[in-house]
Write an enzyme that holds these catalytic residues in place. Structure first.
Site, mmCIF file in Angstrom:
data_model
loop_
_atom_site.group_PDB
_atom_site.id
_atom_site.type_symbol
_atom_site.label_atom_id
_atom_site.label_comp_id
_atom_site.label_asym_id
_atom_site.label_seq_id
_atom_site.Cartn_x
_atom_site.Cartn_y
_atom_site.Cartn_z
ATOM 1 N N ASP A 34 -9.213 -3.375 -6.257
ATOM 2 C CA ASP A 34 -8.574 -3.010 -4.997
ATOM 3 C C ASP A 34 -9.600 -2.330 -4.091
ATOM 4 O O ASP A 34 -10.081 -1.238 -4.397
ATOM 5 C CB ASP A 34 -7.413 -2.065 -5.303
ATOM 6 C CG ASP A 34 -6.619 -1.646 -4.077
ATOM 7 O OD1 ASP A 34 -7.154 -1.731 -2.956
ATOM 8 O OD2 ASP A 34 -5.463 -1.225 -4.249
ATOM 9 N N HIS A 82 -6.797 -5.931 -0.972
ATOM 10 C CA HIS A 82 -5.806 -4.858 -1.092
ATOM 11 C C HIS A 82 -4.424 -5.518 -1.125
ATOM 12 O O HIS A 82 -4.079 -6.115 -2.126
ATOM 13 C CB HIS A 82 -5.980 -3.869 0.064
ATOM 14 C CG HIS A 82 -5.178 -2.616 -0.042
ATOM 15 N ND1 HIS A 82 -5.119 -1.861 -1.197
ATOM 16 C CD2 HIS A 82 -4.386 -1.959 0.868
ATOM 17 C CE1 HIS A 82 -4.347 -0.800 -0.994
ATOM 18 N NE2 HIS A 82 -3.875 -0.846 0.244
ATOM 19 N N SER A 128 0.821 -1.204 0.000
ATOM 20 C CA SER A 128 0.000 0.000 0.000
ATOM 21 C C SER A 128 0.862 1.264 0.000
ATOM 22 O O SER A 128 1.649 1.476 -0.921
ATOM 23 C CB SER A 128 -0.960 -0.041 1.192
ATOM 24 O OG SER A 128 -1.948 0.961 1.098
#
Length: 430
Positions: A306, A373, A210
């Site tokens: 996502d 994610h 991320s």
């Protein structure tokens, strides 16, 4: 910390109380304050996957090490505490190989949001866990991490709020008691790791999840410079390819947010000079522009759907006043045909953006069609009998084939819901 504006949400008797009517800018401010909370929750709690969990109970806890010379270097978290990392020594054939993984957790784009953040593990080592398990790409189990299990492994904790790219000079203008030291944290941690063996690495892989994936891209070429040319050095960004796209109302929410992050913490100094000479600095914070200038081989692990980008870029807070997307954005099984048209379009924008790098053989990809994610730090999604696969290959197998130059790896999945191996998130379940 300064008092929030009167129109902002307040907490009363353990309930969040919202004003009767918010402006769009105020919704964006709420996003800035709490966007990292979802990431922190997903990083510190077991994910609510639709399939049963398979994380090995044999994972050992790895202690937190605080940077030894943090004060002298001025390498400080948002609250002024020392940054830290978790280090597990390599063994056997992997004793001279190194894998670094940068923690994710969103960003803060204002004094208010950074002041909130400094009271959490994403802004202060005072709130970090003293021990964490290493799983997924950090696992020491050869069955769960066949190619990197015996490498020296480091998890770098994230406590600056700007993907390790903030600069001290911005504190005078914006700080209000906050420390914007992301760049010097990166440099100081690298120096310490080099002193304990990284300088002797025969192979090295920098990875991140991320916001940590974005940090990986920002610092990838710098990481390469620490090693001689004959050393195999590459970078892996997991769910770190954030799109510069409008939300469902046509507003540039993410662009505005990144603009504020870059301005607040002086991030431009960590971005590529050619880029900031050509366009506005905040645009150079988007991965598309970063990757254009990266010379080091890079691999992208990224879901076509996502959940973080769907919930914060495509349908962020304030963009759905009538709740049309409420159930869909929490579980794709609840989406109708029209909503899927929008979601498939968002995926197509991702693929179109990545297509610019299709001709670069050194760039690898694993783009599945899952509603998730980050996928490299969890055993369930990295490498297990029930992990997501494309062409019958797990993420771990695909990354290894790319890293060790076994073959060019650019795997792109068919659209949702075609892949039954996906580990899709369901935020409607408690």
């Amino acid at each position: 910390m300064p008092s929030p504006p009167s129109s902002f949400a307040t907490i009363h008797r353990n309930r969040i109380v919202f004003p009767r009517k918010w402006t769009y800018k105020e919704y964006a401010t709420l996003f800035a304050l709490f966007s990292f909370t979802l990431i922190l929750f997903s990083l510190t709690r077991r994910p609510n996957l639709q399939q049963p969990s398979t994380i090995s109970s044999s994972n050992r806890l790895v202690p937190l090490t605080l940077l030894s010379n943090a004060t002298q270097r001025g390498a400080l978290c948002l609250d002024g505490s020392a940054p830290g990392y978790h280090f597990q020594k390599g063994f056997g054939s992997g004793y001279q190989n190194w894998l670094l993984h940068i923690e994710g957790g969103g960003w803060c784009n204002s004094v208010a949001s950074c002041s909130q953040r400094k009271m959490t593990a994403l802004g202060s080592s005072k709130h970090m866990e003293t021990e964490v398990p290493f799983s997924g790409i950090l696992s020491s189990d050869p069955c769960l991490n066949p190619d990197f299990f015996n490498w020296n492994k480091v998890k770098i904790r994230y406590c600056d709020g700007a993907s390790f790219a903030g600069h001290q000079e911005s504190e005078i203008k914006h700080g209000n008691g906050l420390f914007f030291r992301g760049q010097i944290i990166w440099e100081a941690i690298m120096d310490e790791l080099l002193s304990i063996g990284l300088s002797n690495a025969k192979q090295a892989l920098l990875s991140g999840c991320s916001a940590g994936g974005l940090a990986t891209l920002i610092h990838c070429d710098d990481f390469r410079k620490y090693f001689s040319k004959e050393i195999n050095v590459k970078c892996l960004a997991d769910a770190g390819f954030f799109l510069d796209e409008n939300d469902v109302l046509g507003n540039s929410t993410m662009r505005s947010f990144y603009h504020d992050v870059v301005e607040l913490q002086g991030v431009a100094r960590s971005l590529h000079k050619d880029c900031i000479a050509r366009i506005e600095p905040f645009k150079c914070f988007f991965p598309l522009e970063i990757v254009k200038n990266i010379k080091t081989p890079v691999f992208f692990v990224h879901p076509g759907y996502d959940f973080w980008q769907i919930q914060n870029i495509l349908v962020p807070h304030g963009s759905d006043p009538h709740g049309y997307w409420k159930r869909c954005r929490l579980n794709l099984a609840n989406c109708n045909a029209d909503q899927f048209d929008v979601l498939h379009g968002f995926r197509s924008l991702l693929l179109k953006t990545l297509n610019e790098f299709q001709q670069r053989k050194e760039i690898g990809m694993f783009i599945n069609s899952c509603f998730i994610h980050c996928q490299t730090w969890m055993g369930e999604t990295w490498h297990s009998p029930n992990s997501p696969k494309i062409n019958d290959k797990t993420i771990a197998e695909t990354v290894a084939d790319w890293y060790f130059d076994r073959k060019v790896m650019k795997l792109i999945d068919c659209p949702y819901p075609c892949n039954p191996t996906c580990r899709n998130m369901d935020f409607t379940r408690k």
